[in-house]
Design a protein around this motif. Structure first.
Motif, PDB file in Angstrom:
ATOM      1  N   LYS A  22      34.254 -38.578  20.355  1.00 22.26           N
ATOM      2  CA  LYS A  22      33.521 -38.820  19.111  1.00 22.26           C
ATOM      3  C   LYS A  22      32.660 -37.636  18.687  1.00 22.26           C
ATOM      4  CE  LYS A  22      33.257 -43.826  19.712  1.00 22.26           C
ATOM      5  NZ  LYS A  22      32.357 -44.942  20.029  1.00 22.26           N
ATOM      6  N   SER A  23      32.494 -36.647  19.560  1.00 20.22           N
ATOM      7  CA  SER A  23      31.620 -35.522  19.252  1.00 20.22           C
ATOM      8  C   SER A  23      32.362 -34.285  18.770  1.00 20.22           C
ATOM      9  CB  SER A  23      30.814 -35.126  20.494  1.00 20.22           C
ATOM     10  OG  SER A  23      31.660 -34.505  21.448  1.00 20.22           O
ATOM     11  N   GLY A  24      33.605 -34.148  19.188  1.00 18.48           N
ATOM     12  CA  GLY A  24      34.350 -32.937  18.868  1.00 18.48           C
ATOM     13  C   GLY A  24      34.264 -31.878  19.960  1.00 18.48           C
ATOM     14  N   ALA A  74      26.895 -33.074  24.064  1.00 22.28           N
ATOM     15  CA  ALA A  74      27.740 -33.815  23.128  1.00 22.28           C
ATOM     16  C   ALA A  74      26.947 -34.929  22.470  1.00 22.28           C
ATOM     17  CB  ALA A  74      28.950 -34.411  23.862  1.00 22.28           C
ATOM     18  N   ASP A  76      27.721 -38.038  19.501  1.00 22.40           N
ATOM     19  CA  ASP A  76      28.643 -38.756  18.618  1.00 22.40           C
ATOM     20  C   ASP A  76      28.450 -38.263  17.177  1.00 22.40           C
ATOM     21  OD1 ASP A  76      29.708 -40.773  16.843  1.00 22.40           O
ATOM     22  OD2 ASP A  76      29.493 -42.281  18.413  1.00 22.40           O
ATOM     23  N   ARG A  77      29.537 -37.936  16.485  1.00 22.16           N
ATOM     24  CA  ARG A  77      29.449 -37.414  15.109  1.00 22.16           C
ATOM     25  C   ARG A  77      28.624 -38.310  14.189  1.00 22.16           C
ATOM     26  NH1 ARG A  77      35.017 -35.970  15.954  1.00 22.16           N
ATOM     27  NH2 ARG A  77      35.263 -33.713  15.922  1.00 22.16           N
ATOM     28  N   GLU A  78      28.704 -39.621  14.390  1.00 20.64           N
ATOM     29  CA  GLU A  78      27.937 -40.549  13.550  1.00 20.64           C
ATOM     30  C   GLU A  78      26.435 -40.384  13.734  1.00 20.64           C
ATOM     31  OE1 GLU A  78      29.139 -44.614  13.924  1.00 20.64           O
ATOM     32  OE2 GLU A  78      31.233 -44.184  13.439  1.00 20.64           O
ATOM     33  N   CYS A  79      26.026 -39.776  14.841  1.00 23.71           N
ATOM     34  CA  CYS A  79      24.601 -39.615  15.135  1.00 23.71           C
ATOM     35  C   CYS A  79      24.138 -38.162  15.032  1.00 23.71           C
ATOM     36  CB  CYS A  79      24.311 -40.149  16.533  1.00 23.71           C
ATOM     37  SG  CYS A  79      24.654 -41.910  16.717  1.00 23.71           S
ATOM     38  N   GLN A  80      25.030 -37.259  14.706  1.00 20.37           N
ATOM     39  CA  GLN A  80      24.656 -35.855  14.606  1.00 20.37           C
ATOM     40  C   GLN A  80      23.757 -35.620  13.400  1.00 20.37           C
ATOM     41  OE1 GLN A  80      28.286 -33.490  14.792  1.00 20.37           O
ATOM     42  NE2 GLN A  80      28.714 -34.177  16.868  1.00 20.37           N
ATOM     43  N   THR A 110      32.272 -22.841  17.204  1.00 24.54           N
ATOM     44  CA  THR A 110      31.951 -23.772  16.119  1.00 24.54           C
ATOM     45  C   THR A 110      30.554 -24.359  16.218  1.00 24.54           C
ATOM     46  OG1 THR A 110      32.988 -25.553  17.385  1.00 24.54           O
ATOM     47  CG2 THR A 110      34.373 -24.426  15.755  1.00 24.54           C
TER      48      THR A 110
END
Length: 133
Positions: A22-24, A74, A76-80, A110
């Motif tokens: 979820k983080s990439g 890391a 989670d993208r939803e929490c970045q 990146t």
């Protein structure tokens, strides 16, 4: 959003793999045995949990008094974008021995802008052998 930060003695492979996906973050999550060894031999894991659910972590190797290699960060993208990564680094530094301990991490290309954005000091004296697999 209430996030609880904690040092945890054990992080399970399933939670690790879920957040990495979820983080990439680029880690060998298809090789569960390798992930399990990575987690078993890390001696400092700081987590960020929202209502008990893992949303971020920092996995490190340290002697707790002189040096700390922060290998995985890391979120989670939803929490970045909410300060979780920065706080995980701060908590890692505190747990690893504070200002008397050097904390080193190697950034993915990146992620460079993230570390620059939080004003993490940049080193120009690093040498390394890259992984071959």
């Amino acid at each position: 959003m209430s996030i609880v930060y904690a040092r945890e003695d054990h992080l399970g492979a399933d939670e690790y793999i879920d957040v990495v996906r979820k983080s990439g973050l680029n880690r060998p999550i298809e090789d569960r045995g390798r992930v399990e060894r990575m987690l078993a031999h890390a001696n400092l894991i700081v987590t960020a949990r929202q209502d008990g659910r893992l949303v971020g972590f920092a996995r490190s190797l340290t002697d707790f008094c002189f040096c700390c290699y922060l290998s995985d960060l890391a979120v989670d993208r939803e929490c970045q974008g909410k300060g979780i990564g920065k706080r995980l680094i701060e908590e890692t530094r505190r747990e690893a021995g504070g200002p008397k301990t050097t904390t080193l991490l190697l950034s993915a290309p990146t992620a460079m802008s993230f570390y620059e954005g939080i004003r993490m000091p940049k080193a120009d004296n690093c040498f390394l052998y890259r992984r071959e697999a």
